[in-house]
Design a protein around this motif. Sequence first.
Motif, short mmCIF file in Angstrom:
data_model
loop_
_atom_site.label_atom_id
_atom_site.label_comp_id
_atom_site.label_asym_id
_atom_site.label_seq_id
_atom_site.Cartn_x
_atom_site.Cartn_y
_atom_site.Cartn_z
N MET A 1 -12.01 49.22 -9.72
CA MET A 1 -11.08 48.21 -9.20
C MET A 1 -11.79 47.21 -8.29
SD MET A 1 -8.52 49.01 -10.94
CE MET A 1 -7.18 48.02 -10.36
N PHE A 2 -12.87 46.64 -8.81
CA PHE A 2 -13.59 45.56 -8.13
C PHE A 2 -13.38 44.27 -8.90
CE2 PHE A 2 -17.15 42.68 -7.97
CZ PHE A 2 -17.30 42.47 -6.61
N SER A 3 -13.07 43.21 -8.18
CA SER A 3 -12.98 41.89 -8.80
C SER A 3 -13.41 40.83 -7.80
CB SER A 3 -11.56 41.60 -9.29
OG SER A 3 -10.66 41.54 -8.21
N SER A 4 -14.04 39.79 -8.32
CA SER A 4 -14.38 38.65 -7.48
C SER A 4 -14.29 37.39 -8.32
CB SER A 4 -15.78 38.78 -6.87
OG SER A 4 -16.77 38.65 -7.87
N ALA A 5 -14.02 36.30 -7.65
CA ALA A 5 -14.01 34.99 -8.29
C ALA A 5 -14.49 33.98 -7.28
CB ALA A 5 -12.61 34.63 -8.78
N GLU A 6 -15.21 32.99 -7.77
CA GLU A 6 -15.69 31.94 -6.89
C GLU A 6 -15.79 30.63 -7.65
OE1 GLU A 6 -20.07 32.73 -5.92
OE2 GLU A 6 -19.36 34.63 -6.77
N ASN B 1 -12.79 50.31 -1.18
CA ASN B 1 -12.60 50.18 0.27
C ASN B 1 -11.16 50.46 0.66
OD1 ASN B 1 -15.27 49.45 0.43
ND2 ASN B 1 -14.89 47.32 0.93
N SER B 2 -10.25 49.90 -0.13
CA SER B 2 -8.82 50.05 0.13
C SER B 2 -8.06 49.28 -0.95
CB SER B 2 -8.47 49.48 1.51
OG SER B 2 -7.07 49.31 1.64
N PRO B 3 -6.89 49.77 -1.36
CA PRO B 3 -6.13 49.01 -2.34
C PRO B 3 -5.59 47.69 -1.78
CG PRO B 3 -4.89 50.92 -1.62
CD PRO B 3 -6.26 51.03 -1.01
N ILE B 4 -5.69 47.51 -0.46
CA ILE B 4 -5.25 46.24 0.12
C ILE B 4 -6.43 45.43 0.67
CG2 ILE B 4 -2.91 47.07 0.60
CD1 ILE B 4 -3.74 47.33 3.55
N HIS B 5 -7.64 45.73 0.20
CA HIS B 5 -8.82 44.98 0.63
C HIS B 5 -8.82 43.61 -0.05
CE1 HIS B 5 -12.98 43.56 0.08
NE2 HIS B 5 -13.10 43.94 1.34
N LEU B 6 -9.04 42.57 0.72
CA LEU B 6 -9.21 41.22 0.20
C LEU B 6 -10.06 40.44 1.18
CD1 LEU B 6 -8.49 39.15 -2.01
CD2 LEU B 6 -6.58 38.43 -0.54
N LYS B 7 -11.16 39.90 0.69
CA LYS B 7 -12.05 39.09 1.51
C LYS B 7 -12.12 37.70 0.87
CE LYS B 7 -16.79 38.98 3.27
NZ LYS B 7 -18.08 39.67 3.22
#
Length: 170
Positions: free
Chosen positions: A84-89, A106-112
């Motif tokens: 459950m890793f995703s990133s977009a840029e 890290n957490s199901p509510i992780h967002l950076k």
Amino acid sequence: MGYSLSILAVQTSDAVEALQQLGYVRTGQSCEYAREALSSYALRTNWFLIVARGCDSHFLQPKMLGPLSEHFPVVACSIEEHVMFSSAEYWAGGDQVWRAEHVGENSPIHLKTSGIPPRGFEVMAAEHKEAQEADGGEKAGVDHYFDIPLNAAKEVIDFKHDEDIPGVDY
């Protein structure tokens, strides 16, 4: 089983030039979506997709995205559904404009996030947060935040790796 992909979207109608910037050439062969090590597709929205198996393709590195974005706006996505890793840029003019990342381990509510996200990002992220809370927050058996970076990319390129697009033969 889930997807493990690197996706690069280049805003251009000249796929050959975009591929040349990356050191690739078209083979002219057809393949099923995400089955070969590397494949490409021209979207009707004037974005050219390059899809690589594995979430860590070399074309996702800043040293590739920066120079490429001097010629074309680009969106890069990294997807590893198994963890459950995703990133977009989004990059333009040689610089990263925005980035969003979710690390489910890290957490199901992780967002950076960093930079200036696309229009509608805050509303979309709030909807996913609300859905996560409704399903139990951090203790939920679902991870709504995973889609936030990918939906941010979809706002720009009108493509998401796990959604059908009318008229596209996968």
